[in-house]
Design a protein around this motif. Structure first.
Motif, mmCIF file in Angstrom:
data_model
loop_
_atom_site.group_PDB
_atom_site.id
_atom_site.type_symbol
_atom_site.label_atom_id
_atom_site.label_comp_id
_atom_site.label_asym_id
_atom_site.label_seq_id
_atom_site.Cartn_x
_atom_site.Cartn_y
_atom_site.Cartn_z
ATOM 1 N N LEU A 124 -29.695 18.042 -10.503
ATOM 2 C CA LEU A 124 -30.523 19.239 -10.449
ATOM 3 C C LEU A 124 -30.650 19.769 -9.025
ATOM 4 O O LEU A 124 -30.544 20.974 -8.779
ATOM 5 N N GLU A 125 -30.869 18.846 -8.081
ATOM 6 C CA GLU A 125 -31.092 19.281 -6.703
ATOM 7 C C GLU A 125 -29.896 20.047 -6.172
ATOM 8 O O GLU A 125 -30.031 21.111 -5.574
ATOM 9 N N SER A 126 -28.710 19.470 -6.384
ATOM 10 C CA SER A 126 -27.537 20.163 -5.840
ATOM 11 C C SER A 126 -27.324 21.476 -6.581
ATOM 12 O O SER A 126 -26.846 22.456 -6.010
ATOM 13 N N GLY A 127 -27.704 21.500 -7.857
ATOM 14 C CA GLY A 127 -27.624 22.754 -8.619
ATOM 15 C C GLY A 127 -28.481 23.829 -7.978
ATOM 16 O O GLY A 127 -28.044 24.975 -7.813
ATOM 17 N N PHE A 128 -29.692 23.482 -7.609
ATOM 18 C CA PHE A 128 -30.569 24.466 -6.966
ATOM 19 C C PHE A 128 -30.047 24.844 -5.576
ATOM 20 O O PHE A 128 -30.205 25.979 -5.126
ATOM 21 N N GLU A 129 -29.412 23.860 -4.896
ATOM 22 C CA GLU A 129 -28.860 24.171 -3.558
ATOM 23 C C GLU A 129 -27.745 25.211 -3.650
ATOM 24 O O GLU A 129 -27.596 26.047 -2.766
ATOM 25 N N GLN A 130 -26.977 25.132 -4.744
ATOM 26 C CA GLN A 130 -25.871 26.095 -4.886
ATOM 27 C C GLN A 130 -26.365 27.496 -5.248
ATOM 28 O O GLN A 130 -25.611 28.457 -5.197
ATOM 29 N N ALA A 131 -27.635 27.578 -5.653
ATOM 30 C CA ALA A 131 -28.121 28.850 -6.195
ATOM 31 C C ALA A 131 -28.335 29.884 -5.096
ATOM 32 O O ALA A 131 -28.745 29.567 -3.983
ATOM 33 N N ASP A 132 -28.063 31.160 -5.438
ATOM 34 C CA ASP A 132 -28.409 32.268 -4.539
ATOM 35 C C ASP A 132 -29.842 32.724 -4.762
ATOM 36 O O ASP A 132 -30.439 33.369 -3.917
ATOM 37 N N LEU A 133 -30.352 32.425 -5.962
ATOM 38 C CA LEU A 133 -31.691 32.907 -6.321
ATOM 39 C C LEU A 133 -32.322 31.893 -7.266
ATOM 40 O O LEU A 133 -31.633 31.312 -8.108
ATOM 41 N N ILE A 134 -33.614 31.682 -7.071
ATOM 42 C CA ILE A 134 -34.344 30.813 -8.006
ATOM 43 C C ILE A 134 -35.409 31.646 -8.696
ATOM 44 O O ILE A 134 -36.188 32.349 -8.053
ATOM 45 N N VAL A 135 -35.412 31.577 -10.033
ATOM 46 C CA VAL A 135 -36.341 32.377 -10.830
ATOM 47 C C VAL A 135 -37.286 31.434 -11.568
ATOM 48 O O VAL A 135 -36.836 30.487 -12.205
ATOM 49 N N GLU A 136 -38.573 31.711 -11.443
ATOM 50 C CA GLU A 136 -39.567 30.856 -12.099
ATOM 51 C C GLU A 136 -40.494 31.695 -12.955
ATOM 52 O O GLU A 136 -40.951 32.754 -12.545
ATOM 53 N N ASN A 137 -40.774 31.199 -14.149
ATOM 54 C CA ASN A 137 -41.692 31.898 -15.050
ATOM 55 C C ASN A 137 -42.399 30.913 -15.966
ATOM 56 O O ASN A 137 -41.878 29.834 -16.242
ATOM 57 N N THR A 138 -43.547 31.324 -16.432
ATOM 58 C CA THR A 138 -44.293 30.538 -17.417
ATOM 59 C C THR A 138 -44.482 31.381 -18.666
ATOM 60 O O THR A 138 -44.848 32.558 -18.587
ATOM 61 N N PHE A 139 -44.232 30.762 -19.819
ATOM 62 C CA PHE A 139 -44.299 31.473 -21.101
ATOM 63 C C PHE A 139 -45.313 30.794 -22.010
ATOM 64 O O PHE A 139 -45.407 29.568 -22.027
ATOM 65 N N ARG A 140 -46.059 31.597 -22.724
ATOM 66 C CA ARG A 140 -47.097 31.047 -23.613
ATOM 67 C C ARG A 140 -46.859 31.507 -25.048
ATOM 68 O O ARG A 140 -46.723 32.696 -25.317
ATOM 69 N N LEU A 141 -46.838 30.510 -25.923
ATOM 70 C CA LEU A 141 -46.552 30.777 -27.328
ATOM 71 C C LEU A 141 -47.739 30.377 -28.189
ATOM 72 O O LEU A 141 -48.394 29.380 -27.905
ATOM 73 N N PRO A 142 -48.018 31.147 -29.228
ATOM 74 C CA PRO A 142 -49.253 30.960 -30.011
ATOM 75 C C PRO A 142 -49.038 30.135 -31.284
ATOM 76 O O PRO A 142 -47.915 29.774 -31.631
ATOM 77 N N TYR A 143 -50.126 29.898 -31.974
ATOM 78 C CA TYR A 143 -50.054 29.388 -33.342
ATOM 79 C C TYR A 143 -49.361 30.427 -34.202
ATOM 80 O O TYR A 143 -49.372 31.618 -33.915
ATOM 81 N N GLN A 144 -48.771 29.940 -35.285
ATOM 82 C CA GLN A 144 -48.404 30.868 -36.351
ATOM 83 C C GLN A 144 -48.743 30.199 -37.674
ATOM 84 O O GLN A 144 -48.537 28.994 -37.842
ATOM 85 N N GLU A 145 -49.290 30.993 -38.566
ATOM 86 C CA GLU A 145 -49.693 30.499 -39.888
ATOM 87 C C GLU A 145 -48.608 30.868 -40.891
ATOM 88 O O GLU A 145 -48.100 31.980 -40.866
ATOM 89 N N HIS A 146 -48.277 29.919 -41.771
ATOM 90 C CA HIS A 146 -47.199 30.162 -42.728
ATOM 91 C C HIS A 146 -47.517 31.332 -43.665
ATOM 92 O O HIS A 146 -46.639 32.129 -43.961
ATOM 93 N N ALA A 147 -48.788 31.362 -44.125
ATOM 94 C CA ALA A 147 -49.226 32.475 -44.992
ATOM 95 C C ALA A 147 -48.308 32.703 -46.177
ATOM 96 O O ALA A 147 -48.022 33.841 -46.547
ATOM 97 N N TYR A 148 -47.830 31.614 -46.747
ATOM 98 C CA TYR A 148 -47.118 31.775 -48.025
ATOM 99 C C TYR A 148 -48.095 32.330 -49.034
ATOM 100 O O TYR A 148 -49.294 32.092 -48.968
ATOM 101 N N LEU A 149 -47.564 33.086 -50.013
ATOM 102 C CA LEU A 149 -48.471 33.747 -50.965
ATOM 103 C C LEU A 149 -49.113 32.742 -51.921
ATOM 104 O O LEU A 149 -50.189 32.992 -52.446
ATOM 105 N N GLU A 150 -48.450 31.626 -52.147
ATOM 106 C CA GLU A 150 -49.002 30.634 -53.076
ATOM 107 C C GLU A 150 -49.772 29.571 -52.306
ATOM 108 O O GLU A 150 -49.162 28.732 -51.637
ATOM 109 N N PRO A 151 -51.108 29.563 -52.404
ATOM 110 C CA PRO A 151 -51.838 28.466 -51.776
ATOM 111 C C PRO A 151 -51.460 27.145 -52.473
ATOM 112 O O PRO A 151 -51.015 27.131 -53.624
#
Lengths: 288, 774, 160
Positions: B182-209
């Motif tokens: 990983l380290e050498s991979g980052f050394e070869q990079a011209d640019l480093i991009v960092e982000n954080t992503f947030r994902l929510p719950y999802q309910e199945h909501a099938y029609l048949e309980p």
């Protein structure tokens, strides 16, 4: 737990009023049932006597009488959509009816039920407020008309007294020089509860001045309401972008919204200004 | 058109008679006329009704539980608490789980007796003669709680001193991948991009309980007629109830929607206990509100990407960290986390990869399987990351992806070779082309287009050593019977097997009848999960049908005095290929075989590749049998004053290997895509201190017919999958790429990207405000 | 309140049954064996329990059985059978409009109600007509196609 109830099924208005009189405080009206029937499952109406109005034909109908459109309280939302008088004379009510819940619910839900339920987000309230509607309250002993604006007093609070039912709703036929516009903001394009609804009806005189104005908001206060400060601002003036901007600002300032699962108070306030501006602008363009 | 459509390599698919056609599914008409019987529609003589008494706290000690008044009520047949069934626990194996510390399984008490760990946790079961008595009995149960400190945020739950939900600690699963340097991979990079992503719950909501009926017969067999994706749970239920495995019989029904929510045990365990304790049939049907409380949700995640790239977009290093919220009990969280871990870098060829993943217990609603199984969360993060890389390098999003897209012969981050076609650019350019020219902006309404690409496994994890069985037989009137324990969720699981058998045995589809989803009477075909039924049971059915076909052709070859290779079967007749006027009706052929004692049926067992678990330190090794590849494109209109997003157009292009039923495949692509669109914009499960604030379909909104345009389904067939006739899986993959495509289109419209879904109007306005400040 | 005998005419059969007033039409229909009427939410949010009551499409979970006294009720099963399906049922089967099938009976009732009033609906009218019927499987596209195709077939002289 399923509520234990008494259920009465009067065949006509007289019988309904008699029952209502007899039952007094325990009497609860069952119109289209789209709120009450599902609440029975959770025991909300245990011990109540429900009076089913669905057989009372006198309460259903849409007519033109003495310069008023008069609709029976038991008129369903679907009845509104299908009726030429509504299409011609109450475009803003028609639009709200089209966006009311979904067709299956619209086939049962009644206008009186929607108004007496007095939800802050009641879909028919803003257009009827903007139309200067009055409601007819009837008991065995008395019939009275109230301004809709006065009738709803708070979250699920109205001036309906024990023994009374809402028999009719009426509003003066808007003049030919009037135009309306309506928007409902919801989190879904069908079957959504309003985050905001706005109905606007303006009458412009021959000189281009605003003669009458009705601006009503739903879902941004404990009750649907008319923004009189904004209306007053417009009356007697020519509709121009600066004036519209100011009226929109006043409308937003008049909101008293809450945070709920559908949106924050801040968001509701913010889009109120946007939607009121857009509707006034739309009317301005329509009247050109 | 924005992109040149990439031509497809030549594909030589065999011509088939039944497979591939958009035929009416064998289960369709029964459902259309309301004749299909679902789990809650079934009644038995003397039947009781059952209900679960549930916790009103997210984290508490139960200091007193008194059910005596409920028990004494006339008409109550039984009340069961955790004290009555102390050994009733749901334990399932988790081979290869790296969660150390003895946490080997999803060990859930069927009924909580000492402590409740989530709101809605089951505490007691009641069976009564009528619904009225049942409701009354529940209201008579007396319970006292002593609230305990709860933990509702996974990030908080891993801090020292945080309340421990289940011992020994809150980390219920941990996976890692170490590939390259990983380290050498980052050394070869011209640019480093960092982000954080947030994902929510999802309910199945099938029609048949959830629903089911159970009864115990004169042999002490407990039969449970239930809506489930997994009839194999009979083993776990037997253990929890304390009876031999051959005394639990699951009769699956048509499932009124599953999507992973009926993958874990739902109410069948309660039905089994109540039927055993009362000796009478018991029916239990959840209300919608109870369904929200009782079954799992899609996992919320926080995923952090740190990516090193060259100026041309080439990725030199990818470091991904993630944490998922498992809720109070693990259920399938360790597996779901593995999926997200392995898919985290996306369908890209990257030499240097580190992934560190945690799943953490909280007192929130528990989370488990949901269509995509960790894939959609991974995809949202890696595709938004790719878009951001493109933005920062001032390159086109497709150009950046093209440099990195996986190709056949490349390896995934765990070192698994891609053997099938990997049509990424092919699908991306087609999906975008389907959108056509972008509409112009209109005042405050801004228009944007965007796309995403993905890869998603089909078939279970290969070190689970998955198998499926199917039995195919020809009857004497030349009708065909298929017997396979396949639960049909409506995606055409059973129909596909019929179409395959019809193809192999040369009979029309309507001559095939399938008997399915019965743990005792049909051969076990494994779970209807993991996009595995077409792949696994489709192959098993094809094997069985081909064996019968061979028997038939071999007898026909004697009759015609021709080589087997010179013969074929179609339209219920065997015939000579070069002289189709010479035929032998299958009825006659079947009679010949029967009179000569030739077996006209076959039970086949299909085995997926069997591998060892991945290396726990490096994550290296094979994880799945194969992958589906595809892309999703969206055009949106964003109202920059109200924040409202309208989807104007959507198109999905997937290489599904081979369509078995064209209309079903389209149905999966459109329906799964729609769930993905809902996930991206609308579906918003609000949870406060572990309590769901949106437990109904008027509060938790799913798309109606008015919300989104039809998704254009573009089906490509490379014929390179490991399923029957070269099919790949599409059930889960259909959902995966939708949300990042919507996010990309929104970013394209307004110039700001939003890294958290659902992208509500308020989030759009907040993002615009933020960018206006900068 | 004591049960009272009410009369329901369902799919051409007549039932005289004693019922308490708090029972919904949905519960009663299912208890009578009309299990093609599905229960999805009991709040009018999903449309799975839709039926025609005196020719009007309604959620049977929002109607008390007493309110339907003397009423004519048609459920999806009353529109056709496997041997003799309604054109809508045929179209739904052939268009891939049915996956899990749980929303299908209610969906077909809403579609029938639409076609009774508007034999040649536009796509927008179809989408509006089924907007109270949630489907979690199909994404609606094939359902809309099925209704369009049934409308065309019925206009061509098929049965209605």
């Amino acid at each position: 737990m399923q509520s234990e109830i008494e259920l009465y099924r009067p065949q006509d208005l007289a019988e309904a009023l008699t029952l209502l009189n007899q039952l007094g405080l325990d009497g609860k009206l069952l119109g289209g049932g789209t709120n009450i029937v599902s609440e029975l499952r959770d025991g909300h109406h245990t011990g109540k006597s429900l009076i089913d109005l669905s057989r009372v034909k006198e309460l259903r109908g849409i007519n033109l009488q003495d310069g008023y459109i008069v609709i029976g309280g038991g008129t369903t939302i679907t009845d509104l959509i299908d009726h030429p008088l509504i299409c011609t004379h109450a475009g803003i009510l028609l639009e709200s009816a089209r966006l009311f819940a979904n067709p299956l619910v619209r086939n049962r839900a009644t206008v009186a039920g929607n108004l007496t339920d007095a939800s802050p987000a009641a879909d028919t309230a803003p257009p009827l407020l903007a139309l200067n509607a009055e409601v007819q309250l009837m008991s065995q002993s008395e019939t009275r008309w109230l301004k809709l604006e006065d009738f709803i007093t708070g979250v699920r609070k109205t001036l309906l007294q024990p023994g009374e039912l809402m028999s009719a709703i009426r509003w003066p036929v808007p003049s030919d020089r009037s135009a309306g516009a309506y928007t409902k903001v919801g989190l879904r394009k069908a079957d959504a509860i309003s985050v905001l609804s706005v109905a606007v009806l303006l009458e412009i005189d021959a000189t281009g001045m605003c003669k009458q104005a009705g601006i009503a908001l739903g879902a941004v206060a404990p009750l649907p309401f008319r923004v009189h400060v904004a209306e007053t601002l417009l009356i007697g003036k020519e509709l121009k972008p600066e004036l519209i901007a100011e009226a929109s600002h006043l409308a937003a300032e008049a909101c008293r919204p809450i945070d709920d699962i559908r949106g924050t108070a801040a968001y509701r306030k913010r889009i109120t200004a946007v939607i009121v501006r857009r509707l006034l602008t739309k009317i301005l363009e329509a009247l050109k | 058109m924005k992109y040149q459509v990439k031509p497809l390599p030549p594909v030589d698919l065999p011509v088939l008679r039944t497979v591939g056609k958009p035929l009416r599914k064998v289960d369709a008409m029964g459902k259309a006329v309301g004749a299909t019987v679902y789990a809650g529609d079934f009644s038995m003589p003397q039947m009781l009704l059952g209900k679960v008494f549930r916790s009103k706290h997210s984290s508490a000690h139960i200091t007193r539980l008194d059910v005596s008044k409920a028990r004494a009520l006339t008409g109550v047949a039984c009340v069961i608490t955790g004290f009555d069934v102390p050994n009733a626990r749901l334990v399932s194996d988790m081979p290869g789980q790296t969660g150390q510390k003895q946490r080997t399984g999803s060990d859930v008490p069927v009924l909580a007796s000492q402590q409740v760990r989530f709101y809605g946790e089951p505490i007691a079961l009641v069976a009564a003669e009528t619904q009225e008595i049942l409701d009354k009995a529940l209201s008579l149960i007396e319970i006292d709680y002593e609230p305990l400190p709860g933990v509702y945020d996974p990030q908080e739950a891993i801090k020292p001193g945080a309340p421990v939900v289940t011992p020994p600690d809150n980390i219920v699963a941990r996976w890692k991948i170490r590939k390259g340097n990983l380290e050498s991979g980052f050394e070869q990079a011209d640019l480093i991009v960092e982000n954080t992503f947030r994902l929510p719950y999802q309910e199945h909501a099938y029609l048949e309980p959830e629903a089911g009926v159970a009864w115990m017969d004169e042999r002490n067999v407990i039969t449970i007629r239930v809506s489930t994706q997994v009839i194999e749970h009979f083993r776990t239920i037997a253990r929890a109830v304390g009876v031999p495995q051959n005394k639990i019989h699951i009769q699956g029904t048509m499932v009124g929607g599953g999507f992973g929510g009926k993958e874990d045990i739902t109410l069948e365990i309660y039905l089994a206990l109540l039927a055993k304790h009362t000796g009478r049939p018991v029916r239990m049907v959840y209300t919608r509100e109870e369904s929200f409380l009782a079954h799992s949700k899609r996992h919320p995640y926080v995923i952090k990407h740190r990516t090193g790239v060259k100026k041309n977009g080439l990725i030199t290093a990818s470091k991904v960290e993630m944490i998922s919220d498992s809720g109070a009990y693990p259920y399938l969280s360790p597996y779901v986390l593995l999926y997200t871990t392995v898919m985290a870098p996306g369908p890209y060829r990257i030499d240097n990869v580190h992934v560190d993943a945690l799943s953490v217990a909280t007192n929130n609603p528990f989370t488990s399987a949901f269509r995509g199984f960790g894939g959609p969360q991974a995809c949202f993060a890696y595709e938004q990351q790719m878009d951001d890389i493109a933005r920062q390098l001032h390159l086109d999003p497709l150009e950046v992806r093209k440099v990195n897209y996986l190709r056949t012969g490349d390896c995934t981050a765990t070192g698994q070779g891609i053997e099938s076609a990997a049509w990424l650019e092919e699908t991306a350019t087609r999906a975008m082309a389907a959108l056509g020219e972008q509409r112009p902006d209109h005042g405050p309404v801004k228009i944007g287009q965007g796309f995403s690409s993905y890869f998603q496994s089909y078939g279970r994890i290969t070190w689970l050593h998955d198998t499926s069985q199917s039995w195919v037989g020809l009857e004497l009137d030349s009708t065909v019977t298929v017997r396979a324990g396949v639960p049909d969720l409506g995606a055409g699981q059973a129909n596909s097997l019929c179409q395959i058998a019809a193809e192999a045995l040369g009979v029309p589809l309507e001559r095939v009848t399938i008997y399915s989803t019965d743990s005792a009477l049909t051969p076990l075909s494994g779970t209807s999960t993991a996009t595995r039924q077409l792949y696994m049971s489709g192959n098993a059915t094809l094997m069985a049908a081909n064996t019968v076909r061979k028997v038939l052709l071999s007898r026909a070859s004697k009759y015609f005095e021709e080589e087997i290779e010179a013969l074929d079967i179609a339209d219920g007749k065997a015939f000579i290929k070069n002289d189709p006027s010479q035929t032998l009706d299958l009825v006659d052929l079947a009679k010949m075989c029967a009179s000569e004692g030739i077996h006209l049926s076959n039970l086949a067992l299909f085995k997926a590749p069997f591998t060892d678990p991945i290396n726990p330190e490096t994550g290296q090794g094979q994880v799945w049998p194969d992958f589906t590849f595809g892309s999703f494109a969206v055009e949106v209109a964003v109202d920059t004053e109200t924040g409202e997003v309208t989807i104007l157009k959507a198109a999905a292009c997937h290489d599904i290997g081979r369509a078995i039923n064209w209309a079903s495949a389209e149905g999966q692509i459109i329906g799964g895509g729609m769930q993905g669109l809902g996930y991206s914009l609308m579906e918003n499960m609000v949870v406060k201190e572990g309590v769901i604030q949106t437990p109904s379909l008027s509060e938790y909104l799913i798309p109606t017919s008015m919300d989104y345009p039809d998704i254009q389904a573009i089906i490509l067939e490379s014929g390179t999958g490991v399923g029957p006739y070269g099919a790949k899986g599409i059930g889960e993959p259909s959902l995966t790429p939708a949300a990042p495509a919507v996010a990309s289109a929104i970013a394209n419209a307004i110039g700001v990207s939003i890294h958290e879904i659902p992208i509500t109007p308020e989030k759009v306005l907040a993002a615009l405000d933020q960018s206006n400040k900068l | 309140m004591k049960p009272q005998v009410i009369t329901l005419h369902i799919n051409g059969r007549t039932h005289n049954i004693a019922l308490s007033p708090n029972l919904t039409l949905l519960t009663v229909l299912r208890d009578l064996g009309y299990t093609d009427v599905k229960c999805g939410c009991e709040k009018g949010d999903c449309g799975a329990c839709a039926i025609l009551l005196n020719g009007v499409a309604v959620n049977s979970c929002l109607v008390l059985a007493w309110q339907a006294d003397e009423g004519e009720i048609i459920t999806a099963a009353g529109l056709g059978t496997i041997e003799n399906p309604h054109p809508l049922q045929t179209a739904f089967s052939d268009a891939g409009a049915i996956q899990c099938g749980y929303c299908t009976p209610g969906m077909i009732i809403s579609a029938k109600s639409l076609l009774d009033q508007k034999p040649h609906p536009t796509e927008a009218e179809i989408r509006d007509a089924i907007s109270g019927n949630l489907c979690r499987c199909t994404g609606y596209a094939q359902i809309v196609q099925a209704i369009q195709s049934a409308a065309e077939k019925m206009a061509d002289g098929g049965e209605g």
